[in-house]
Design an enzyme around this catalytic site. Structure first.
Site, mmCIF file in Angstrom:
data_model
loop_
_atom_site.group_PDB
_atom_site.id
_atom_site.type_symbol
_atom_site.label_atom_id
_atom_site.label_comp_id
_atom_site.label_asym_id
_atom_site.label_seq_id
_atom_site.Cartn_x
_atom_site.Cartn_y
_atom_site.Cartn_z
ATOM 1 N N ASP A 410 0.879 -1.170 0.000
ATOM 2 C CA ASP A 410 0.000 0.000 0.000
ATOM 3 C C ASP A 410 0.920 1.225 0.000
ATOM 4 O O ASP A 410 2.111 1.109 0.333
ATOM 5 C CB ASP A 410 -0.875 -0.034 1.253
ATOM 6 N N ASP A 412 -0.139 5.002 1.042
ATOM 7 C CA ASP A 412 -0.360 5.974 2.109
ATOM 8 C C ASP A 412 -0.212 5.320 3.479
ATOM 9 O O ASP A 412 -0.803 4.261 3.757
ATOM 10 C CB ASP A 412 -1.759 6.580 1.986
ATOM 11 N N GLU A 419 -1.278 10.592 4.173
ATOM 12 C CA GLU A 419 -2.417 10.190 3.361
ATOM 13 C C GLU A 419 -2.555 11.288 2.301
ATOM 14 O O GLU A 419 -2.880 12.448 2.615
ATOM 15 C CB GLU A 419 -3.686 10.108 4.212
ATOM 16 N N ARG A 455 -14.978 12.464 -1.417
ATOM 17 C CA ARG A 455 -13.786 13.253 -1.089
ATOM 18 C C ARG A 455 -13.190 13.897 -2.332
ATOM 19 O O ARG A 455 -12.762 15.072 -2.290
ATOM 20 C CB ARG A 455 -12.748 12.361 -0.395
ATOM 21 N N LYS A 545 -7.578 -4.103 -5.234
ATOM 22 C CA LYS A 545 -6.188 -4.322 -4.804
ATOM 23 C C LYS A 545 -5.847 -5.815 -4.846
ATOM 24 O O LYS A 545 -4.769 -6.210 -5.313
ATOM 25 C CB LYS A 545 -5.975 -3.783 -3.386
ATOM 26 N N ASP A 568 -1.952 -0.897 5.707
ATOM 27 C CA ASP A 568 -2.374 -0.444 7.038
ATOM 28 C C ASP A 568 -3.872 -0.220 7.165
ATOM 29 O O ASP A 568 -4.390 -0.102 8.283
ATOM 30 C CB ASP A 568 -1.659 0.864 7.382
ATOM 31 N N ASN A 571 -9.108 -1.162 3.605
ATOM 32 C CA ASN A 571 -9.178 -1.540 2.187
ATOM 33 C C ASN A 571 -7.974 -2.394 1.757
ATOM 34 O O ASN A 571 -7.885 -2.812 0.611
ATOM 35 C CB ASN A 571 -9.300 -0.295 1.302
#
Length: 640
Positions: A410, A412, A419, A455, A545, A568, A571
């Site tokens: 991953d 971020d 992030e 977002r 993913k 982390d 997702n």
């Protein structure tokens, strides 16, 4: 198996008339328990206090004197008892040996000479007598060790040297007769005279006829584990192997363990002859190098593990547990961790520290009963980790553990500290609104796709240049450069799969030397100056993913067992579950609870420890955490 039971079972396999000729192991053991143990010089330390002259009680010196007096009487009786038993064994051995030689003389004296039937009977008698000698010698060794342990005295070594000249210990003539019979029936002509051949000098011409060679069933195949502990490393190995070579034993397995200068060398051997002279020779070597000798004889029907380093149990699974705490493994944690293993009847087969300096990272090779619920065990380990701030990563101990070939990260809060959508929102002035949506997503109120849509919509009209600004402010996680450099050096393929945005994922790919980068695509206005508040192409959510992880593994011809995933967020759970090793790195509590492995340390370097690499190996890979990013704003990968 307790030796008393082992002795009884093996006595039953020998002629019934021999039963009373064995040492009375049970009776001697009972004598020790009743007369020696109560007067031991191995005091109960919990009952000792510093009171030179306690009132109405004997002083410590008087207690020692009293026990020494009683031990003098009872140890003398013990030795007299044992001497009589050893003499009984020795006399019986001589008597039976003489009978075997007379049997051989009579067979050789026949007009037709020695035949196969006579040879088989002689060999069977020799093997039985060898078994008798070995069982009794082992019993003497065991009972002497019990005496030393229960009395606090050390007389075993001296006593065993006294027995060195006894026929059942030397067993020379009997072994020579056995060799003569085997040599003869591996091809010699059969003698027809009435004289016993000169066993030490007689030579036989080879023959093409091997049909009369004695059956393997007549030969002893006792397996014995011999170990010698001492402070002279290679000398300890050398003296054990010298004895093995001298007596022609077959070596099935060996192992060495070291604690500074003290080593234990263990050898699993197969005795082709039951002459206990081998053990006398080993005892002499042990004395020469000031070592401690031990041996354990296994029943022929007893199943041994694949290696003498394995726990000798059936129906077990092999696992590796890596324990991590950058500040050091505490005695409190190690105590509770060991108690958890004991509660589940899990055996530690090997223990290896991975880091240099104060121990902060160690590998445990575990033998786990098949009945243990691994999912429940992982939950227990999670609770243990939380309470001690120490990570415990449990993995199957198989060929794939150290042969991973693909790592998917991953981005971020994993490869980078930030992030990225929060950083963009901060510059755009909508960080509070974005954070509120993120919070709703983390609470499960909306899914990732919907949260991303909302977002990104808030970023409408933001200048495209914001991406360059965010890029320049990115800080890589400690250890990211060092880890990726090391992994590339040993042939790994690396990928970043991010729920963030492609321009930043491409930058991270370039900086860390990754092979693949996947992320969400942001739409820009027709003039290319501002963000439209939309994305295009497939949304990289949790399921996407996992799909991309599989696509990359197929493209690289790598099995999922050889894939590592590091992330982390919630997702990331899909890809953590799909990979052979899924690592929750400084992750949210829910992610840590569901992941099979977790790292809550400050550096990504610890990923290599989960693969079993040591600090010395990390140095060879150039993973010294001393690589600094060109950008002065970034976080340098300092040494841990």
């Amino acid at each position: 198996m307790k030796f008393g039971k082992f002795l009884q079972e093996n006595k039953a396999r020998l002629p019934k008339a021999w039963t009373d000729q064995f040492i009375n192991y049970k009776q001697i053991k009972k004598f020790l328990k009743s007369n020696v143990t109560p007067n031991t010089l191995s005091f109960d330390l919990t009952q000792l206090t510093w009171k030179p002259n306690p009132p109405n009680q004997p002083s410590f010196a008087n207690k020692v004197s009293e026990r020494l007096g009683l031990l003098q009487v009872n140890t003398t009786k013990f030795l007299e008892f044992l001497d009589a038993e050893v003499q009984k064994v020795s006399d019986f051995f001589e008597e039976q040996s003489s009978q075997l030689f007379r049997m051989y003389d009579a067979a050789v004296g026949k007009p037709e000479g020695l035949n196969q039937k006579d040879a088989d009977e002689s060999l069977e008698g020799i093997v039985q007598l060898e078994n008798f000698a070995l069982l009794n010698y082992t019993g003497v060794v065991k009972i002497l060790k019990k005496h030393d342990r229960h009395s606090g005295l050390n007389i075993s070594e001296a006593y065993l040297y006294r027995t060195a000249s006894l026929p059942f210990v030397k067993m020379g003539d009997l072994s020579t007769l056995k060799k003569t019979l085997m040599d003869k029936f591996s091809g010699s002509a059969v003698t027809s005279n009435n004289t016993v051949p000169n066993l030490s000098k007689r030579k036989y011409a080879p023959s093409k006829d091997h049909s009369l060679f004695p059956s393997v069933a007549l030969l002893p195949h006792h397996k014995v584990i011999v170990s010698l502990t001492g402070s002279h490393g290679t000398d300890v190995i050398g003296c054990v192997l010298e004895s093995m070579a001298k007596f022609g034993v077959e070596i099935e397995d060996f192992m060495l363990s070291r604690l500074y200068h003290n080593v234990t060398f263990g050898v699993l051997i197969v005795l082709r002859s039951n002459s206990v002279e081998l053990f006398r020779d080993l005892a002499k070597s042990a004395q020469k190098w000031d070592g401690i000798l031990a041996f354990d004889i296994h029943d022929k029907e007893q199943t041994l593990p694949n290696s003498i380093e394995d726990a000798p149990y059936d129906n077990r699974m092999k696992y590796t547990a890596t324990v991590l705490n950058g500040n050091g493994l505490t005695a409190q944690f190690l105590n509770e961790w060991t108690k958890l293993l004991l509660r589940e009847n899990i055996s530690v087969e090997k223990l290896k520290r991975l880091n240099e300096g104060k121990v902060s990272c160690a590998d445990y090779e575990l033998s786990v009963p098949i009945g243990v619920d691994i999912d429940n065990l992982r939950q227990d380990l999670f609770q243990l980790s939380i309470s001690h701030g120490t990570d415990v990563a449990l993995q199957p101990h198989d060929v794939f553990r150290k042969h991973k070939r693909l790592v998917v990260f991953d981005m971020d809060s994993t490869l980078i500290r930030q992030e990225v959508i929060d950083e963009i929102a901060r510059i755009a002035g909508v960080v509070d609104k974005v954070a509120s949506i993120t919070h709703s997503a983390m609470n499960g109120e909306i899914d990732f796709k919907e949260s991303l849509r909302r977002r990104v919509a808030l970023l409408k009209g933001t200048p495209v240049g914001v991406l360059d600004t965010v890029r320049d402010g990115l800080q890589f996680t400690k250890g990211a450069h060092a880890l990726c450099k090391a992994l590339k050096k040993i042939g790994f393929k690396l990928a970043v799969i991010s729920g963030g945005f492609m321009p930043l994922a491409q930058y991270v790919k370039q900086e860390l030397g990754l092979d693949y980068a996947f992320a969400n695509q942001l739409k820009v206005s027709q003039d290319g100056l501002t963000l439209t508040g939309e994305t295009f192409g497939p949304i990289v959510d949790g399921e996407r993913k996992a799909e991309l992880l599989e696509v990359i593994s197929q493209a690289e011809n790598v099995s999922l067992d050889q894939v590592i995933a590091v992330g982390d967020g919630a997702n990331d759970l899909w890809m953590l579950a799909r990979a052979g090793l899924g690592i929750a790195f400084n992750a949210k509590p829910r992610v840590q609870e569901q992941a099979r492995a977790r790292i809550n340390q400050h550096s990504l370097k610890y990923v290599l420890y989960l693969l079993g690499y040591t600090d010395e190996e990390l140095k060879q890979l150039g993973c010294n955490d001393a690589i600094v990013r060109k950008n002065a704003k970034s976080s340098p990968d300092m040494a841990t």
